[in-house]
Every structure is written in C-alpha cells, then in structure tokens.
Scaffold this motif. Structure first.
Motif, PDB file in Angstrom:
ATOM      1  N   THR A  59      36.444  47.291  30.952  1.00  0.00           N
ATOM      2  CA  THR A  59      36.059  47.348  29.541  1.00  0.00           C
ATOM      3  C   THR A  59      34.752  46.609  29.313  1.00  0.00           C
ATOM      4  O   THR A  59      33.856  47.109  28.624  1.00  0.00           O
ATOM      5  N   LEU A  60      34.619  45.406  29.881  1.00  0.00           N
ATOM      6  CA  LEU A  60      33.375  44.653  29.737  1.00  0.00           C
ATOM      7  C   LEU A  60      32.197  45.411  30.348  1.00  0.00           C
ATOM      8  O   LEU A  60      31.094  45.408  29.797  1.00  0.00           O
ATOM      9  N   LEU A  61      32.432  46.076  31.463  1.00  0.00           N
ATOM     10  CA  LEU A  61      31.367  46.859  32.094  1.00  0.00           C
ATOM     11  C   LEU A  61      30.968  48.081  31.275  1.00  0.00           C
ATOM     12  O   LEU A  61      29.909  48.661  31.505  1.00  0.00           O
ATOM     13  N   GLY A  62      31.823  48.506  30.355  1.00  0.00           N
ATOM     14  CA  GLY A  62      31.578  49.747  29.630  1.00  0.00           C
ATOM     15  C   GLY A  62      31.973  50.967  30.439  1.00  0.00           C
ATOM     16  O   GLY A  62      31.497  52.073  30.171  1.00  0.00           O
ATOM     17  N   ARG A  63      32.878  50.760  31.417  1.00  0.00           N
ATOM     18  CA  ARG A  63      33.285  51.852  32.299  1.00  0.00           C
ATOM     19  C   ARG A  63      34.803  52.048  32.309  1.00  0.00           C
ATOM     20  O   ARG A  63      35.378  52.496  33.294  1.00  0.00           O
ATOM     21  N   ALA A  64      35.446  51.720  31.202  1.00  0.00           N
ATOM     22  CA  ALA A  64      36.899  51.831  31.139  1.00  0.00           C
ATOM     23  C   ALA A  64      37.377  53.267  31.222  1.00  0.00           C
ATOM     24  O   ALA A  64      38.566  53.509  31.474  1.00  0.00           O
ATOM     25  N   ASP A  65      36.477  54.212  31.023  1.00  0.00           N
ATOM     26  CA  ASP A  65      36.854  55.624  31.157  1.00  0.00           C
ATOM     27  C   ASP A  65      36.752  56.114  32.595  1.00  0.00           C
ATOM     28  O   ASP A  65      37.090  57.269  32.880  1.00  0.00           O
ATOM     29  N   ARG A  66      36.319  55.233  33.514  1.00  0.00           N
ATOM     30  CA  ARG A  66      36.107  55.641  34.904  1.00  0.00           C
ATOM     31  C   ARG A  66      36.861  54.799  35.916  1.00  0.00           C
ATOM     32  O   ARG A  66      37.277  55.309  36.958  1.00  0.00           O
ATOM     33  N   ILE A  67      37.004  53.515  35.660  1.00  0.00           N
ATOM     34  CA  ILE A  67      37.607  52.597  36.635  1.00  0.00           C
ATOM     35  C   ILE A  67      38.571  51.657  35.931  1.00  0.00           C
ATOM     36  O   ILE A  67      38.605  51.566  34.708  1.00  0.00           O
ATOM     37  N   GLY A  68      39.382  50.938  36.732  1.00  0.00           N
ATOM     38  CA  GLY A  68      40.280  49.934  36.193  1.00  0.00           C
ATOM     39  C   GLY A  68      41.711  50.392  36.019  1.00  0.00           C
ATOM     40  O   GLY A  68      42.612  49.572  35.810  1.00  0.00           O
ATOM     41  N   ARG A  69      41.946  51.716  36.102  1.00  0.00           N
ATOM     42  CA  ARG A  69      43.292  52.270  35.984  1.00  0.00           C
ATOM     43  C   ARG A  69      43.435  53.430  36.969  1.00  0.00           C
ATOM     44  O   ARG A  69      42.435  53.959  37.469  1.00  0.00           O
ATOM     45  N   ILE A  70      44.672  53.825  37.236  1.00  0.00           N
ATOM     46  CA  ILE A  70      44.945  55.016  38.036  1.00  0.00           C
ATOM     47  C   ILE A  70      45.543  56.048  37.091  1.00  0.00           C
ATOM     48  O   ILE A  70      46.715  55.970  36.712  1.00  0.00           O
ATOM     49  N   ALA A  71      44.710  56.970  36.651  1.00  0.00           N
ATOM     50  CA  ALA A  71      45.112  57.958  35.658  1.00  0.00           C
ATOM     51  C   ALA A  71      44.221  59.185  35.821  1.00  0.00           C
ATOM     52  O   ALA A  71      43.113  59.098  36.376  1.00  0.00           O
ATOM     53  N   PRO A  72      44.668  60.346  35.355  1.00  0.00           N
ATOM     54  CA  PRO A  72      43.852  61.563  35.476  1.00  0.00           C
ATOM     55  C   PRO A  72      42.446  61.374  34.903  1.00  0.00           C
ATOM     56  O   PRO A  72      42.267  60.805  33.821  1.00  0.00           O
ATOM     57  N   GLY A  73      41.467  61.811  35.689  1.00  0.00           N
ATOM     58  CA  GLY A  73      40.073  61.713  35.285  1.00  0.00           C
ATOM     59  C   GLY A  73      39.356  60.469  35.748  1.00  0.00           C
ATOM     60  O   GLY A  73      38.127  60.386  35.667  1.00  0.00           O
ATOM     61  N   MET A  74      40.110  59.479  36.249  1.00  0.00           N
ATOM     62  CA  MET A  74      39.493  58.229  36.690  1.00  0.00           C
ATOM     63  C   MET A  74      38.995  58.365  38.125  1.00  0.00           C
ATOM     64  O   MET A  74      39.500  59.180  38.907  1.00  0.00           O
ATOM     65  N   ASP A  75      37.999  57.545  38.491  1.00  0.00           N
ATOM     66  CA  ASP A  75      37.583  57.470  39.885  1.00  0.00           C
ATOM     67  C   ASP A  75      38.772  57.033  40.744  1.00  0.00           C
ATOM     68  O   ASP A  75      39.547  56.162  40.337  1.00  0.00           O
ATOM     69  N   ALA A  76      38.899  57.627  41.917  1.00  0.00           N
ATOM     70  CA  ALA A  76      40.014  57.282  42.811  1.00  0.00           C
ATOM     71  C   ALA A  76      39.668  56.031  43.596  1.00  0.00           C
ATOM     72  O   ALA A  76      39.429  56.048  44.805  1.00  0.00           O
ATOM     73  N   ASP A  77      39.600  54.890  42.878  1.00  0.00           N
ATOM     74  CA  ASP A  77      39.448  53.561  43.475  1.00  0.00           C
ATOM     75  C   ASP A  77      40.840  52.944  43.505  1.00  0.00           C
ATOM     76  O   ASP A  77      41.369  52.524  42.461  1.00  0.00           O
ATOM     77  N   ILE A  78      41.440  52.893  44.685  1.00  0.00           N
ATOM     78  CA  ILE A  78      42.860  52.581  44.812  1.00  0.00           C
ATOM     79  C   ILE A  78      43.073  51.643  45.990  1.00  0.00           C
ATOM     80  O   ILE A  78      42.468  51.838  47.055  1.00  0.00           O
ATOM     81  N   ILE A  79      43.924  50.628  45.803  1.00  0.00           N
ATOM     82  CA  ILE A  79      44.254  49.716  46.900  1.00  0.00           C
ATOM     83  C   ILE A  79      45.772  49.588  47.008  1.00  0.00           C
ATOM     84  O   ILE A  79      46.508  49.979  46.096  1.00  0.00           O
TER      85      ILE A  79
END
Length: 447
Positions: free
Chosen positions: A389-409
């Motif tokens: 959210t602080l980065l302004g990228r909450a629509d892309r990263i920070g969660r695992i949900a449809p449409g998000m970048d597949a950044d997963i650990i």
C-alpha cells in the motif's frame, strides 16, 4: 552521410512489412499449479487450508479450495506440507553496501564501479532467495548502477527482487549523506558529482529533480543527523521546514513518494509536517509525534535490524568513535519509541536497512518487531499488504489473489505461531518463475 541515414531510415521503415510476412506462433502460456497445505493469501485475514494457486504467465489466475488436478501442459509445485504466503517486501535496503563496515573500509579503495555492481547484484540475489521479492533501495553512491540493476532484474537478465530505487539520499552540506570524516582529497572526490547536496529550498528542488533525472522512483532525504555519519553532529533536524517542503512538493509533482531519514524528534516532526509519506528509523517518538503520524497518514519504517547491527558493530570496534557514540545514545530510547508507535496505532511497513547489517537476514526484523509488542500476524502484514500500500502497488503485490503478480514463498511451520520460521524460506516464486525450491536455488534463468 545523408545517403547512409536515408538508407537506415528506409530499412527501419521496411522492417514491419518484412516481419508481417513471416508471423511467429504465439508462445504457449506458462501455467503452474501450486498445491498449498496452508495458504495465507491475504496477511491480516484468516489463513486457508488445502488450496490450489493457478499461475498463468506470471500472474495469479485463480485460487481454489482443495488440491485441483493440473490441466494439460501445466507444471505442478507440491507444497502440501508447507505454509504458503505472499513474497515479502522490504522497504529499506542498500544493495551497494555490504553490511560489514570494517571489511568495506578495507576493500573499498580497491574496487571500481564495476566491482561494486557485481557485489550489489550478489546481494540482490541473496535477498530474493531469502524470500524478499520486492525492495526499496533507499540510497546508493551509484544511482545509475542501481537503476541498471533494477532494469536488468525486471527484464529477467539478473536474479533479484523487484527494486524501487531512490537514487542518492538528498542531504544538506555537512549533514547525514555528505562526505563527512574523510580527508580532503577523498572528500573532494566523493563530492565531485554531488548532485544530492542542497542548501535552501530552491537548491533542494534542484536536487530532487536530479534524482528523478537519474531514474529515482522514490525520493529520500536526510531530515536529521544519522547514526552512521562520522561526524558528531547530533541526531536532531538538519534541514529546515522550507527545504523539506520543497523536496516533498517537487517529488509529489513528479508522482514520486517521499521518505525521510529521521532519528531526532525535531527531524521526524518537521518532516511529517512537510508531508512525507514515510519516516525511516524514528528513534525519538513521543505522544505528539504519534499524533502527527496518524494525522498525516504517514508510515513508520522502524529498521530495528539496523539498530541491532550498528550496536553490535560499534561495540566490536568496527565503527568510528562519533558513530559509536550516537549508536549508544539511540539504544537508550529507540525500543520504547517503537513500542509507543506500535501501541499508538501508527501505520508501519517493514524495512531493515540491510546494507547497514548483513543482507539476506531480512526476516530477523519480524522477531525484533514482535519483541516490542507487535503480533506475528501484524508483523507479516507490514511486510506484505501494508508495504504494498505504501509503495502504491497494492493492486499488484502483497497478496495472493487473481490478477496479482505471482510473488509467492513457502516455509516449514506456521509463521503466525512462530514468526522465526520466516528466517528459513524453502520456496520462492517471483512473477511466476521458481527461484528456489526445496530450500535450494533453481537454475537461472528459471523455467
């Protein structure tokens, strides 16, 4: 010469027509099914049980309950015995710094820019393999180098987290960020292209634009003195309100967020009043400062990892006397300041200041935050949902949900019960490419 230029233009114009005569078949989509035994899709919410994450071309396409049978041509990643969560976000690193100050002072005079780039690239790779898939690099002596590393990673030519870079930290003359404590010829060399130094509002506007010119995606300035500075200048405000406001307004006009290095209360409060989006460190926070944070909606990045590192280094004789003295001064108050901020409802995003301490040990920050009263669930959220959210990228990263970048650990064990398990990340996927599996790095380029 003109005939050569005309010929080049003619060839360039003809290229699309040539390309149209021999169309290539579209590449088959990259599809991966991940079977997760436990899934923290949105930190701060309840985890899910057995789940399937479907990744298509680097994006999360679906999240299903249970273990779905992969479709034809899809790869399967079996994490049925693992706890899966979004890739971590560290809001404060320095890839051009090693985290070992004595070693850096000894080796620094023997290294060229090219050597430093190689070291930075290695630190970036190690950070990614530790489970950190996005970082803010908040200040580098080589702003074009960090920009080049950022872009090479984005193109898939290097391994490392997504980088949001700040260029150089803007500072006033003799402030934290100037070439303090160096002999004359060294200081002159360090200042040869010092486009980050400013005195007065107009000069600070110029310095801000210079960082944007060299590719900065976020702006950082030194509102106060710094612990690491080899100058006995204290830790209170070193910039005026007008200088800070000029930086903030200029950066915002270019669509850049602004963060302030600030230790002393006067530096923190003045930067908050000037409109910064976040404060790095925050050593001296009282009730008035908590109120200001909440009024302005700004975030605190505590960087406890750095405080712990500096104290350890200072007591081992690895830092100059002036720096060691300030480290001891801050150690008396910083934990209570952070505890007050956490309890007072200040918004927090995780950041380590790695580069002051060793890289790839980012997850130590979770243990430090929870020791000051933050729950493990909230600590993980600060490094995912809140940081995005602080980065302004909450629509892309920070969660695992449809449409998000597949950044997963993935980790062994439950990080909500024991946040320490995040110090041993078993699996890392970045934008759909597996970078680490079974605790070991994969071949690069992946997939």
């Amino acid at each position: 010469m003109y005939r050569s230029i005309a010929l080049a233009l003619a060839l360039a114009a003809a290229t699309p027509a040539i390309a149209q005569t021999a169309p290539t078949a579209p590449a088959a989509p990259r599809i991966t099914y991940i079977h997760a035994g436990k899934l923290l899709a949105t930190p701060g919410q309840a985890p899910r049980g057995n789940s399937t994450i479907i990744v298509r071309d680097g994006k999360v396409a679906e999240v299903r309950d249970g273990f779905a049978v992969p479709e034809g041509g899809a790869k399967l990643v079996d994490l049925k015995d693992r706890y899966v969560l979004p890739g971590l976000i560290d809001m404060h690193v320095h890839f051009y710094s090693s985290g070992y100050p004595l070693k850096s002072r000894l080796e620094g005079p023997t290294r060229d820019k090219e050597d430093a780039f190689v070291v930075a690239a290695g630190s970036a790779r190690a950070t990614l393999l530790a489970g950190v898939t996005t970082v803010r690099d908040l200040g580098s002596a080589e702003p074009r180098g960090i920009r080049a590393l950022r872009d090479a990673i984005a193109r898939g030519e290097f391994e490392g987290p997504t980088i949001v870079n700040a260029g150089r930290m803007i500072s006033v003359t003799a402030g934290h960020g100037d070439a303090n404590g160096l002999r004359e010829d060294y200081a002159h060399a360090m200042r040869a292209d010092a486009d980050h130094l400013c005195n007065g509002a107009d000069a600070c506007r110029r310095a801000t634009r210079e960082q944007i010119f060299t590719g900065a995606e976020v702006i950082k300035f030194a509102a106060s003195g710094g612990v690491a500075s080899n100058i006995a200048g204290g830790l209170e405000a070193q910039m005026t309100f007008d200088e800070m406001k000029a930086i903030v307004d200029t950066a915002h006009s270019f669509g850049r967020k602004v963060t302030a290095h600030a230790h002393g209360k006067s530096g923190i409060d003045t930067a908050l009043r000037a409109g910064v989006d976040s404060i790095e460190h925050g050593s001296y926070i009282d009730d008035e400062t908590v109120r200001l944070f909440k009024e302005k909606g700004a975030y605190l990045i505590p960087t406890i990892h750095a405080f712990e590192s500096v104290i350890r280094q200072s007591r081992a004789g690895e830092r100059p006397v002036a720096s060691a003295a300030k480290a001891e001064e801050v150690a008396k108050v910083v934990k209570e300041s952070h505890r007050r901020a956490f309890a007072g409802g200040v918004k927090v995003a995780m950041g380590t200041d790695s580069g002051v301490g060793p890289h790839a040990t980012n997850a130590l920050e979770f243990g430090y935050m929870t020791a000051l009263g933050m729950s493990p669930a909230v600590a993980i959220r600060t490094a995912t949902v809140d940081a995005a959210t602080l980065l302004g990228r909450a629509d892309r990263i920070g969660r695992i949900a449809p449409g998000m970048d597949a950044d997963i650990i993935a980790v062994t064990g439950d990080p909500i019960a024991d946040v320490g398990v995040l110090n041993s990340v078993d699996f890392v996927m970045q934008r759909g490419a597996v970078r680490k599996a079974g605790g070991k790095a994969t071949l690069f380029p992946a997939d």
